[in-house]
Structure formats: C-alpha cells, structure tokens
Design an enzyme around this catalytic site. Structure first.
Site, PDB file in Angstrom:
ATOM      1  N   MET A   1       9.464  -0.748  -4.469  1.00 27.04           N
ATOM      2  CA  MET A   1       9.206   0.035  -3.258  1.00 27.04           C
ATOM      3  C   MET A   1       9.979   1.359  -3.236  1.00 27.04           C
ATOM      4  O   MET A   1       9.608   2.265  -2.495  1.00 27.04           O
ATOM      5  CB  MET A   1       9.436  -0.796  -1.989  1.00 27.04           C
ATOM      6  CG  MET A   1      10.851  -1.223  -1.707  1.00 27.04           C
ATOM      7  SD  MET A   1      10.920  -2.428  -0.341  1.00 27.04           S
ATOM      8  CE  MET A   1      10.445  -1.438   1.074  1.00 27.04           C
TER       9      MET A   1
ATOM     10  N   HIS B   1       2.845  -5.365 -16.140  1.00 25.70           N
ATOM     11  CA  HIS B   1       2.154  -5.122 -14.859  1.00 25.70           C
ATOM     12  C   HIS B   1       3.101  -4.612 -13.798  1.00 25.70           C
ATOM     13  O   HIS B   1       2.729  -4.479 -12.636  1.00 25.70           O
ATOM     14  CB  HIS B   1       1.471  -6.388 -14.380  1.00 25.70           C
ATOM     15  CG  HIS B   1       2.390  -7.343 -13.660  1.00 25.70           C
ATOM     16  ND1 HIS B   1       3.584  -7.763 -14.180  1.00 25.70           N
ATOM     17  CD2 HIS B   1       2.276  -7.959 -12.448  1.00 25.70           C
ATOM     18  CE1 HIS B   1       4.161  -8.588 -13.323  1.00 25.70           C
ATOM     19  NE2 HIS B   1       3.398  -8.725 -12.266  1.00 25.70           N
ATOM     20  N   GLY B   2       4.341  -4.346 -14.166  1.00 30.93           N
ATOM     21  CA  GLY B   2       5.308  -3.878 -13.184  1.00 30.93           C
ATOM     22  C   GLY B   2       6.672  -3.884 -13.831  1.00 30.93           C
ATOM     23  O   GLY B   2       6.780  -3.894 -15.073  1.00 30.93           O
TER      24      GLY B   2
ATOM     25  N   ILE C   1       0.882  -1.168   0.000  1.00 31.45           N
ATOM     26  CA  ILE C   1       0.000   0.000   0.000  1.00 31.45           C
ATOM     27  C   ILE C   1       0.918   1.215   0.000  1.00 31.45           C
ATOM     28  O   ILE C   1       1.868   1.265   0.786  1.00 31.45           O
ATOM     29  CB  ILE C   1      -0.896   0.030   1.259  1.00 31.45           C
ATOM     30  CG1 ILE C   1      -1.772  -1.221   1.326  1.00 31.45           C
ATOM     31  CG2 ILE C   1      -1.756   1.307   1.285  1.00 31.45           C
ATOM     32  CD1 ILE C   1      -2.530  -1.381   2.629  1.00 31.45           C
TER      33      ILE C   1
ATOM     34  N   GLY D   1       8.998  -6.256 -12.966  1.00 34.92           N
ATOM     35  CA  GLY D   1       9.347  -7.666 -13.134  1.00 34.92           C
ATOM     36  C   GLY D   1      10.594  -8.014 -12.355  1.00 34.92           C
ATOM     37  O   GLY D   1      11.587  -7.287 -12.394  1.00 34.92           O
TER      38      GLY D   1
ATOM     39  N   HIS E   1      -4.141  -8.122 -12.776  1.00 35.11           N
ATOM     40  CA  HIS E   1      -3.056  -8.518 -13.685  1.00 35.11           C
ATOM     41  C   HIS E   1      -2.789 -10.021 -13.702  1.00 35.11           C
ATOM     42  O   HIS E   1      -1.850 -10.477 -14.342  1.00 35.11           O
ATOM     43  CB  HIS E   1      -1.784  -7.687 -13.469  1.00 35.11           C
ATOM     44  CG  HIS E   1      -1.248  -7.689 -12.062  1.00 35.11           C
ATOM     45  ND1 HIS E   1      -0.875  -6.531 -11.418  1.00 35.11           N
ATOM     46  CD2 HIS E   1      -1.014  -8.688 -11.196  1.00 35.11           C
ATOM     47  CE1 HIS E   1      -0.427  -6.830 -10.208  1.00 35.11           C
ATOM     48  NE2 HIS E   1      -0.504  -8.130 -10.046  1.00 35.11           N
ATOM     49  N   ASN E   2      -3.620 -10.771 -12.984  1.00 37.12           N
ATOM     50  CA  ASN E   2      -3.588 -12.251 -13.086  1.00 37.12           C
ATOM     51  C   ASN E   2      -5.024 -12.709 -13.288  1.00 37.12           C
ATOM     52  O   ASN E   2      -5.765 -12.860 -12.310  1.00 37.12           O
ATOM     53  CB  ASN E   2      -3.126 -12.889 -11.767  1.00 37.12           C
ATOM     54  CG  ASN E   2      -1.633 -12.799 -11.521  1.00 37.12           C
ATOM     55  OD1 ASN E   2      -0.910 -12.123 -12.221  1.00 37.12           O
ATOM     56  ND2 ASN E   2      -1.184 -13.502 -10.513  1.00 37.12           N
TER      57      ASN E   2
HETATM   58  P1  5GP Z   1       3.705  -9.299  -8.993  1.00 33.31           P
HETATM   59  O1  5GP Z   1       2.293  -8.977  -9.232  1.00 33.31           O
HETATM   60  O2  5GP Z   1       4.291 -10.046 -10.162  1.00 33.31           O
HETATM   61  O3  5GP Z   1       3.906 -10.005  -7.717  1.00 33.31           O
HETATM   62  O4  5GP Z   1       4.479  -7.914  -8.872  1.00 33.31           O
HETATM   63  C1  5GP Z   1       4.048  -6.765  -9.488  1.00 33.31           C
HETATM   64  C2  5GP Z   1       5.102  -5.689  -9.594  1.00 33.31           C
HETATM   65  O5  5GP Z   1       4.984  -4.785  -8.506  1.00 33.31           O
HETATM   66  C3  5GP Z   1       6.561  -6.090  -9.530  1.00 33.31           C
HETATM   67  O6  5GP Z   1       7.009  -6.562 -10.767  1.00 33.31           O
HETATM   68  C4  5GP Z   1       7.257  -4.790  -9.159  1.00 33.31           C
HETATM   69  O7  5GP Z   1       7.582  -4.078 -10.323  1.00 33.31           O
HETATM   70  C5  5GP Z   1       6.185  -4.017  -8.415  1.00 33.31           C
HETATM   71  N1  5GP Z   1       6.439  -3.827  -6.965  1.00 33.31           N
HETATM   72  C6  5GP Z   1       6.816  -4.767  -6.063  1.00 33.31           C
HETATM   73  N2  5GP Z   1       6.868  -4.229  -4.827  1.00 33.31           N
HETATM   74  C7  5GP Z   1       6.510  -2.919  -4.949  1.00 33.31           C
HETATM   75  C8  5GP Z   1       6.354  -1.829  -4.019  1.00 33.31           C
HETATM   76  O8  5GP Z   1       6.546  -1.961  -2.797  1.00 33.31           O
HETATM   77  N3  5GP Z   1       5.955  -0.627  -4.532  1.00 33.31           N
HETATM   78  C9  5GP Z   1       5.726  -0.424  -5.865  1.00 33.31           C
HETATM   79  N4  5GP Z   1       5.330   0.779  -6.278  1.00 33.31           N
HETATM   80  N5  5GP Z   1       5.869  -1.439  -6.756  1.00 33.31           N
HETATM   81  C10 5GP Z   1       6.246  -2.663  -6.309  1.00 33.31           C
HETATM   82 MN    MN Z   2       0.450  -9.103  -8.382  1.00 33.35          MN
END
Ligand code: 5GP
Ligand code: MN
Ligand code: MN
Length: 397
Positions: free
Chosen positions: A305, A326-327, A164, A329, A270-271
């Site tokens: 993070m 979705h991020g 969050i 990765g 995203h899943n």
């Molecule tokens: P997943 O859904 O595959 O578990 O992760 C989604 C994406 O969230 C990751 O690839 C990473 O880029 C991003 N992510 C992971 N932890 C954090 C976080 O604490 N803050 C933010 N803004 N993005 C995060």
């Molecule tokens: Mn996820």
C-alpha cells in the site's frame, strides 16, 4: 542476502524445483520442496521471488502437474488477480482536485462485500451476471449451491489486501489499478474441492505429506466437476474485476469531467490453472501467487500500500515455465505485523497518499512485505519493467 542476482537465479532446491527467491524462509523452502516431491510434477516446480508459506502449496509457486490437479495449489481465492488501466490524464490534470472525494466515492461505488450496498448498485452488473449464468447453464453447474447471494458478490472488493489504487507512472501518467478475486463463492468452490480431493486420496489410501496436497486425477468425474467449477470461478473473478474497474472509471470520470480514455488495459490472474505446454508435455499449470510471463505478455506486480508497483512484460523464461512473481510477498504474518507496526509508522509510510487512516491496516504496513526492489532484481530474467507506479490514492479491502 547480497542481492546480487547471479547468487540465486535460479537455484535448484530439489530434484524437481527451481527457485528465484533470494529471500526465502526455511519453512517456505521446505513446503515447496515437499510439493515438488509429488509424483506427477512435470517438469519441475518454479518458486518465485515473492514466495511465502501457503495452505498446502506455497504462495508464489508455479506447479505443473501431469494428469492430476492439486486444488490447494490453485489457492482458495480462485482467479484472484490484478487489473490496470493507463488513462489519458497526467499528474498535472489531477493537481488541485479533491482526492479525498475520489477515494470516498470509490469506497461507496465498490462495497467490500455483497450486502445492501451492493444491492443498490447491482444494476450495472446485470450483463455480467447474465454472462455467468449462461456459463453455469452450459456446464450444468449451480453456483447458488455455494453462495445463494453470489450475484450480489459481483462488483465487491473483499477484505485483507485486496485494493483499488490511483497511481502515477514515471511519466506522471494516471493509472487505475485493482486487486481482487472470486469472493465468497470462489472460496466455497475451492474449499469444497479441496475436501473432495482429500476424500478421494483417503479412499485410495494415498499417503500425503500434507492433507492439503490432496489431488484429483484426470479422467475421474471429480476431476471434471472441479475443472468446470474452477473455470467458472476464474471467469467470475475476471468479470468481478471488470465490474469494479467500470465503477472506478465512473468515479474518476466524475472528478475529471470527462470519460476515461484507456490507452492500455492489463488484466491478469495470479491464482489459477490452465492447460499449457512445457518441456514437451501438455500439463495442468497452476500458478498460486504467480503470473504468466510469456514473451511480450503484459503483467502486473504490485508492491504494497505504500510502495511502488510495476507493469511488466514477460521474457518467456522457459525454466520458470514462463512465469513471474505476483507481488512482493508477505514476510511477517498478519498477527506479527500488527505487533510490530504502529498507526503512526503506517502514517509515515503513507505520507502523500490519500488513504483511510485507521489501525485496521497495520498488518498491511509495507514492512510486512518483502522488499519489492529485491523481488524485481530476482525477477530480472523473468520480466522487463515497462512502467513503475506510485500510488496517490489507496482503497483497502
Ligand atoms: P496476494 O494476492 O498474495 O494476496 O497479494 C498480492 C500482493 O499484493 C502482495 O504480495 C503485496 O505485494 C501486494 N499488495 C498488498 N496490498 C497492497 C496494496 O494496498 N497496494 C499495492 N500496490 N500492493 C499491495
Ligand atoms: Mn491476490
Ligand atoms: Mn485474493
């Protein structure tokens, strides 16, 4: 890696696979190619810039299947995704406020798991629980079979990289941003149906390149049962995020002395799997670590993070099956990241951000992920960036 997008976008890595990833491990590429070789893929698998190795199918891939579904291609956290709210406040409104109190308030309001803490809070979730009970009743399914305490899981964050955040965009506007899915109950549902698919394939003597690519065939009772529970779990995930967002809104409202006025709300799985039309056929489209990016559609792409996140709009890119990353990765496994980074390095990466300073998050160091800037360059034909966010408060699962 030159980083010039014309080098890579998109690259045909198999007869039925296109890749947008300029940073791609050999093992990940091989896994995506293997999935793309399944006989019911139509028209092709689309590999996103944030792709990395997953169970059975690659995280960061879009898998269109014709009259079949591979349960592992949806992921074990069914319905995992992101929600964001743009508030009326600016950085100036936040100045001088106690962000540590906000963080600990959020940590108390949103427990990591079902348990006695969430029992105390569950009243606020009653309407959502009722909605999910009704949905279960309509489809004659019994989520308690998977998790006796599923109602208490609603409104809980989970662990790992669920998070969050309170962030600021480049106009200094305050955003609320969170990431979670269908918790234990969704995980059990996914695992159960992966096992059923494996049993089905074994009985039919199907030779699979990987057991986790086991599939269910449309028209069978097993397929229908999966679809019902999949949809329920996707709804659970959506409501779980909505419940948490309500609690986060309450916390920031208390800090600011006024209710949140949401100017924009974005929510995306995203899943998940949906039926969609692509290249002339109605297929089951599984996005495993990928978001939908139809023309104009809002989406959320977090970095890590300690790095930027993006609020985007889809470009409706046909070859990507209207999808986007979705991020960032993961680039280093959790164990490798724990060896690689120190708590001091994490502190430096998190300078200026209110977070819980602990060595529990070493595997979440921004360096454990791909470079989000490169991912966004790779995704230039998939989405347009509307807002760029940097976090001021981070709560990790
Ligand atoms: P997943 O859904 O595959 O578990 O992760 C989604 C994406 O969230 C990751 O690839 C990473 O880029 C991003 N992510 C992971 N932890 C954090 C976080 O604490 N803050 C933010 N803004 N993005 C995060
Ligand atoms: Mn996820
Ligand atoms: Mn998840």
């Amino acid at each position: 890696m030159s980083g010039r997008k014309e080098d890579v976008v998109p690259e045909k890595i198999a007869p039925k696979a296109l890749s947008w990833a300029s940073v791609l491990e050999e093992k990940t590429r091989a896994q995506a190619v293997q999935t793309a070789g399944m006989p019911f893929i139509h028209p092709h698998l689309a590999l996103m810039p944030d792709a990395h190795l997953g169970k059975g199918a690659t995280v960061g891939s879009v898998i269109p299947t014709d009259r079949a579904i591979i349960p592992a291609a949806v992921g074990v956290d069914i319905g995992c995704g992101m929600d964001a709210v743009r508030t009326q406040w600016t950085a100036e409104d936040l100045a001088g406020r106690d962000l540590r109190a906000l963080r600990t308030g959020i940590e108390r309001a949103v427990p990591l798991s079902a348990g006695k803490d969430n029992r105390r809070l569950i009243d606020s979730a009653a309407a959502r629980v009722e909605q999910l009970e009704r949905l279960a009743g309509e489809h004659q399914l019994d989520p308690a079979r998977y998790a006796a305490n599923w109602t208490l899981q609603l409104g809980s964050l989970g662990s790992g990289n669920h998070f969050i955040e309170v962030s600021l965009d480049t106009d200094d506007r305050v955003w609320l941003f969170l990431h979670s899915g269908s918790r234990g109950v969704g995980n059990k549902i996914a695992s159960q149906h992966i096992a059923v698919a494996q049993e089905q394939c074994r009985r039919q003597r199907v030779e699979l390149p990987d057991r986790d690519l086991a599939y269910l065939v449309e028209g069978t009772a097993e397929f229908d049962a999966y679809l019902r529970e999949l949809r329920w779990a996707q709804e659970f995930a959506r409501l779980n995020r909505a419940e948490m967002m309500d609690r986060v809104r309450q916390q920031i409202a208390r800090l600011m002395g006024a209710e949140v006025e949401a100017e924009l709300e974005v929510s995306c799985h995203h899943n998940y799997t949906e039926q969609e039309e692509h290249f002339g056929r109605r297929v089951w489209l599984s996005r495993k670590g990928a978001i939908s990016a139809r023309k104009g559609e809002w989406g959320l792409i977090p970095g890590s993070m300690g790095t930027r996140s993006y609020v985007v709009r889809g470009k409706g890119n046909r070859d990507s099956l209207c999808s986007a990353p979705h991020g960032a990765g993961r680039m280093h496994s959790r164990s490798a990241a724990r060896k690689r980074f120190t708590q001091q390095q994490l502190r430096e990466a998190m300078a200026g951000i209110e977070y819980r300073d602990t060595d529990a998050f070493l595997d979440e160091h921004p360096g454990a992920y791909k470079d989000i800037d490169q991912v966004m360059v790779d995704a230039a034909d998939l989405v347009e960036v509307v807002h760029e966010l940097r976090q001021v408060v981070n709560v990790k699962g």
